[in-house]
Design a protein around this motif. Structure first.
Motif, mmCIF file in Angstrom:
data_model
loop_
_atom_site.group_PDB
_atom_site.id
_atom_site.type_symbol
_atom_site.label_atom_id
_atom_site.label_comp_id
_atom_site.label_asym_id
_atom_site.label_seq_id
_atom_site.Cartn_x
_atom_site.Cartn_y
_atom_site.Cartn_z
ATOM 1 N N GLU A 1 0.256 4.136 -3.064
ATOM 2 C CA GLU A 1 -0.136 5.534 -2.857
ATOM 3 C C GLU A 1 0.841 6.483 -3.551
ATOM 4 O O GLU A 1 0.425 7.488 -4.129
ATOM 5 N N GLN A 2 2.112 6.169 -3.505
ATOM 6 C CA GLN A 2 3.101 7.008 -4.172
ATOM 7 C C GLN A 2 2.961 6.931 -5.690
ATOM 8 O O GLN A 2 3.096 7.939 -6.386
ATOM 9 N N LYS B 171 0.195 6.363 -7.334
ATOM 10 C CA LYS B 171 -0.999 7.145 -7.703
ATOM 11 C C LYS B 171 -0.677 8.631 -7.785
ATOM 12 O O LYS B 171 -1.191 9.330 -8.653
ATOM 13 N N ALA B 172 0.172 9.101 -6.900
ATOM 14 C CA ALA B 172 0.507 10.526 -6.890
ATOM 15 C C ALA B 172 1.264 10.959 -8.142
ATOM 16 O O ALA B 172 1.009 12.041 -8.669
ATOM 17 N N HIS C 76 -6.719 -0.333 -3.629
ATOM 18 C CA HIS C 76 -6.016 0.937 -3.420
ATOM 19 C C HIS C 76 -6.095 1.864 -4.636
ATOM 20 O O HIS C 76 -5.127 2.538 -4.991
ATOM 21 N N PRO D 8 0.783 -1.245 0.000
ATOM 22 C CA PRO D 8 0.000 0.000 0.000
ATOM 23 C C PRO D 8 0.810 1.288 0.000
ATOM 24 O O PRO D 8 0.462 2.233 -0.710
ATOM 25 N N SER D 9 1.897 1.351 0.733
ATOM 26 C CA SER D 9 2.679 2.599 0.769
ATOM 27 C C SER D 9 3.243 2.950 -0.604
ATOM 28 O O SER D 9 3.302 4.121 -0.978
ATOM 29 N N LYS E 65 -5.086 3.566 -13.150
ATOM 30 C CA LYS E 65 -5.429 4.454 -12.047
ATOM 31 C C LYS E 65 -6.895 4.837 -12.187
ATOM 32 O O LYS E 65 -7.329 5.282 -13.246
#
Length: 122
Positions: free
Chosen positions: A45-46, A48-49, A77, A41-42, A119
């Motif tokens: 999230e990066q 996706k950014a 996610h 997950p960490s 995404k």
């Protein structure tokens, strides 16, 4: 780029990347190291950014447990599944370069697992 993937936000601006390839990443098989997997997950999230609104992640691996771990991680996610194969090289794919690791695994008769995640729109 030579470096740790957990620094991807330092290399790219938000929305700058169209495609991220996760080719034959270290599976970190022990459960206590799951947070180090590039589909944890960490990391998601990066990704996706830095991904554009049409951004995709293409993952290939020879490791079934990593693939089985990764698919639900992506889906929970903010990614949708566009394509998936549990034996990608069963057919020819001239549009997709074969990596050095991939060639080795093909020669060993291992199936290549591949998935394309998009995404999801915010």
């Amino acid at each position: 780029i030579m470096g740790d993937a957990d620094r991807i936000g330092e290399w790219f601006a938000p929305g700058e990347v169209d495609v991220i390839h996760l080719n034959f990443s270290d599976p970190w098989p022990k459960k206590r190291y799951a947070k180090r997997r590039l589909s944890a997950p960490s990391f998601l999230e990066q990704y996706k950014a830095v991904l554009s609104s049409q951004g995709k992640i293409i993952m290939k691996t020879d490791n079934a447990p990593l693939f089985e771990f990764s698919v639900p991680q992506f889906l929970s996610h903010g990614f949708s599944l566009e394509e998936m194969s549990v034996d990608f090289r069963r057919e020819e794919h001239p549009e997709d370069a074969i990596t050095e690791y991939e060639e080795k695994f093909i020669e060993q008769g291992k199936p290549i697992y591949r998935a394309v995640f998009a995404k999801e729109k915010a």
